[in-house]
Motif scaffolding. Sequence first.
Motif, PDB file in Angstrom:
ATOM      1  N   PRO A   1      66.422  -2.855 -31.987  1.00 64.27           N
ATOM      2  CA  PRO A   1      66.296  -1.907 -30.885  1.00 64.27           C
ATOM      3  C   PRO A   1      66.487  -2.580 -29.531  1.00 64.27           C
ATOM      4  N   LEU A   2      67.102  -1.849 -28.618  1.00 62.10           N
ATOM      5  CA  LEU A   2      67.347  -2.338 -27.260  1.00 62.10           C
ATOM      6  C   LEU A   2      66.534  -1.508 -26.273  1.00 62.10           C
ATOM      7  N   ALA A   3      66.034  -2.161 -25.240  1.00 61.31           N
ATOM      8  CA  ALA A   3      65.263  -1.484 -24.200  1.00 61.31           C
ATOM      9  C   ALA A   3      65.857  -1.794 -22.838  1.00 61.31           C
ATOM     10  N   ASP A   4      65.556  -0.939 -21.880  1.00 57.05           N
ATOM     11  CA  ASP A   4      66.012  -1.174 -20.518  1.00 57.05           C
ATOM     12  C   ASP A   4      65.550  -2.548 -20.037  1.00 57.05           C
ATOM     13  N   GLY A   5      66.486  -3.287 -19.448  1.00 57.34           N
ATOM     14  CA  GLY A   5      66.152  -4.617 -18.955  1.00 57.34           C
ATOM     15  C   GLY A   5      66.402  -5.733 -19.947  1.00 57.34           C
ATOM     16  N   ASP A   6      66.655  -5.397 -21.211  1.00 54.22           N
ATOM     17  CA  ASP A   6      67.005  -6.432 -22.192  1.00 54.22           C
ATOM     18  C   ASP A   6      68.331  -7.081 -21.823  1.00 54.22           C
ATOM     19  N   THR A   7      68.534  -8.278 -22.343  1.00 54.21           N
ATOM     20  CA  THR A   7      69.830  -8.942 -22.238  1.00 54.21           C
ATOM     21  C   THR A   7      70.353  -9.222 -23.641  1.00 54.21           C
ATOM     22  N   ILE A   8      71.651  -9.110 -23.785  1.00 57.58           N
ATOM     23  CA  ILE A   8      72.311  -9.358 -25.064  1.00 57.58           C
ATOM     24  C   ILE A   8      73.214 -10.567 -24.898  1.00 57.58           C
ATOM     25  N   ASP A   9      72.949 -11.610 -25.662  1.00 54.93           N
ATOM     26  CA  ASP A   9      73.773 -12.813 -25.597  1.00 54.93           C
ATOM     27  C   ASP A   9      74.947 -12.690 -26.551  1.00 54.93           C
ATOM     28  N   ILE A  10      76.142 -12.919 -26.021  1.00 52.59           N
ATOM     29  CA  ILE A  10      77.361 -13.019 -26.825  1.00 52.59           C
ATOM     30  C   ILE A  10      77.913 -14.407 -26.559  1.00 52.59           C
ATOM     31  N   GLY A  11      77.616 -15.334 -27.443  1.00 52.18           N
ATOM     32  CA  GLY A  11      77.954 -16.722 -27.163  1.00 52.18           C
ATOM     33  C   GLY A  11      77.240 -17.177 -25.906  1.00 52.18           C
ATOM     34  N   GLU A  12      78.010 -17.646 -24.921  1.00 55.69           N
ATOM     35  CA  GLU A  12      77.442 -18.107 -23.661  1.00 55.69           C
ATOM     36  C   GLU A  12      77.434 -17.019 -22.593  1.00 55.69           C
ATOM     37  N   SER A  13      77.856 -15.812 -22.943  1.00 56.48           N
ATOM     38  CA  SER A  13      77.908 -14.697 -22.001  1.00 56.48           C
ATOM     39  C   SER A  13      76.733 -13.745 -22.257  1.00 56.48           C
ATOM     40  N   THR A  14      76.419 -12.954 -21.252  1.00 55.15           N
ATOM     41  CA  THR A  14      75.253 -12.084 -21.330  1.00 55.15           C
ATOM     42  C   THR A  14      75.568 -10.700 -20.784  1.00 55.15           C
ATOM     43  N   LEU A  15      75.147  -9.671 -21.518  1.00 54.95           N
ATOM     44  CA  LEU A  15      75.223  -8.293 -21.043  1.00 54.95           C
ATOM     45  C   LEU A  15      73.811  -7.792 -20.772  1.00 54.95           C
ATOM     46  N   ALA A  16      73.634  -7.105 -19.650  1.00 50.63           N
ATOM     47  CA  ALA A  16      72.347  -6.496 -19.326  1.00 50.63           C
ATOM     48  C   ALA A  16      72.325  -5.057 -19.810  1.00 50.63           C
ATOM     49  N   VAL A  17      71.215  -4.645 -20.384  1.00 46.58           N
ATOM     50  CA  VAL A  17      71.052  -3.294 -20.906  1.00 46.58           C
ATOM     51  C   VAL A  17      70.430  -2.402 -19.830  1.00 46.58           C
ATOM     52  N   ILE A  18      71.078  -1.269 -19.548  1.00 47.14           N
ATOM     53  CA  ILE A  18      70.584  -0.302 -18.576  1.00 47.14           C
ATOM     54  C   ILE A  18      70.392   1.031 -19.307  1.00 47.14           C
ATOM     55  N   HIS A  19      69.154   1.503 -19.365  1.00 45.78           N
ATOM     56  CA  HIS A  19      68.885   2.776 -20.035  1.00 45.78           C
ATOM     57  C   HIS A  19      69.284   3.908 -19.106  1.00 45.78           C
ATOM     58  N   VAL A  20      70.191   4.764 -19.576  1.00 51.38           N
ATOM     59  CA  VAL A  20      70.716   5.861 -18.756  1.00 51.38           C
ATOM     60  C   VAL A  20      70.664   7.175 -19.540  1.00 51.38           C
ATOM     61  N   PRO A  21      69.478   7.711 -19.786  1.00 46.97           N
ATOM     62  CA  PRO A  21      69.373   8.951 -20.562  1.00 46.97           C
ATOM     63  C   PRO A  21      70.031  10.115 -19.845  1.00 46.97           C
ATOM     64  N   GLY A  22      70.408  11.107 -20.637  1.00 44.92           N
ATOM     65  CA  GLY A  22      71.030  12.313 -20.101  1.00 44.92           C
ATOM     66  C   GLY A  22      72.070  12.855 -21.055  1.00 44.92           C
ATOM     67  N   HIS A  23      73.048  12.031 -21.403  1.00 45.53           N
ATOM     68  CA  HIS A  23      74.007  12.442 -22.430  1.00 45.53           C
ATOM     69  C   HIS A  23      73.309  12.485 -23.777  1.00 45.53           C
ATOM     70  N   SER A  24      72.475  11.501 -24.012  1.00 45.94           N
ATOM     71  CA  SER A  24      71.564  11.479 -25.159  1.00 45.94           C
ATOM     72  C   SER A  24      70.304  10.784 -24.691  1.00 45.94           C
ATOM     73  N   PRO A  25      69.189  10.936 -25.419  1.00 52.19           N
ATOM     74  CA  PRO A  25      67.934  10.311 -24.959  1.00 52.19           C
ATOM     75  C   PRO A  25      68.011   8.795 -24.868  1.00 52.19           C
ATOM     76  N   GLY A  26      68.790   8.184 -25.757  1.00 51.88           N
ATOM     77  CA  GLY A  26      68.849   6.727 -25.803  1.00 51.88           C
ATOM     78  C   GLY A  26      70.127   6.127 -25.262  1.00 51.88           C
ATOM     79  N   SER A  27      70.872   6.871 -24.486  1.00 52.40           N
ATOM     80  CA  SER A  27      72.118   6.322 -23.942  1.00 52.40           C
ATOM     81  C   SER A  27      71.836   5.075 -23.103  1.00 52.40           C
ATOM     82  N   ILE A  28      72.690   4.060 -23.287  1.00 49.78           N
ATOM     83  CA  ILE A  28      72.599   2.834 -22.490  1.00 49.78           C
ATOM     84  C   ILE A  28      73.967   2.503 -21.924  1.00 49.78           C
ATOM     85  N   ALA A  29      73.938   1.747 -20.830  1.00 53.05           N
ATOM     86  CA  ALA A  29      75.135   1.119 -20.296  1.00 53.05           C
ATOM     87  C   ALA A  29      74.938  -0.389 -20.397  1.00 53.05           C
TER      88      ALA A  29
END
Length: 214
Positions: A116-144
């Motif tokens: 599970p992912l939460a707002d503010g989490d970071t996802i490591d892909i090798g040495e790169s990182t994506l920040a998780v932004i919770h953006v509900p509206g299209h669905s309850p758990g939509s993230i960017a």
Amino acid sequence: MIKVKQFIFSDFGVNTYVVADQATRQCAIVDPAMSSPADCARLEKYIADSGLTLTQIINTHLHLDHCFGISFVKDRYGAPVKAHPADAPLGQNMAAQLRRFGIRPAGDPAVTIDAPLADGDTIDIGESTLAVIHVPGHSPGSIALYDAETKLLFSGDTLFHQSVGRTDLEGGSSEALAQSIRRRLYSLPGDTTVLPGHGPATTIAHEISFNPFV
């Protein structure tokens, strides 16, 4: 630094992204929407030809069209599914989603979130990182997903080029969607490139100026 490969899969015209860390050759797939053996073969060939190791599946939300290829990726690469838990009911009710669109389920199409992912989490892909932004509206758990280094935003079905995601599906809310975009996405740098779940890329500055739905 990440490198992004875009595919357009299925009759729904979903943008599926392979996000690869150039230093380590590890990659993630965002919204696997492959709906045919030919789609799966295209993806598999790209990963093999590029010398990539696919380590994870990231779903911006769990509507059916963004989930068509999850089973293939899990079986082929052993990658876990990462998504926001507020969309878990959508994943468990995948058969009902399919029937709603006139598609007969084959076997058990349910999608289970492995990590599970939460707002503010970071996802490591090798040495790169994506920040998780919770953006509900299209669905309850939509993230960017935001990469600050390259100023890339994977917006899912929240924000499109001069449009926004629909809110008439289960759990949708037009008010929540507008708030998510204004408060969470429009606060990003204007020159951020937006890579949406459908349609062409855009920028935050362009959407602030020209999007009539926000």
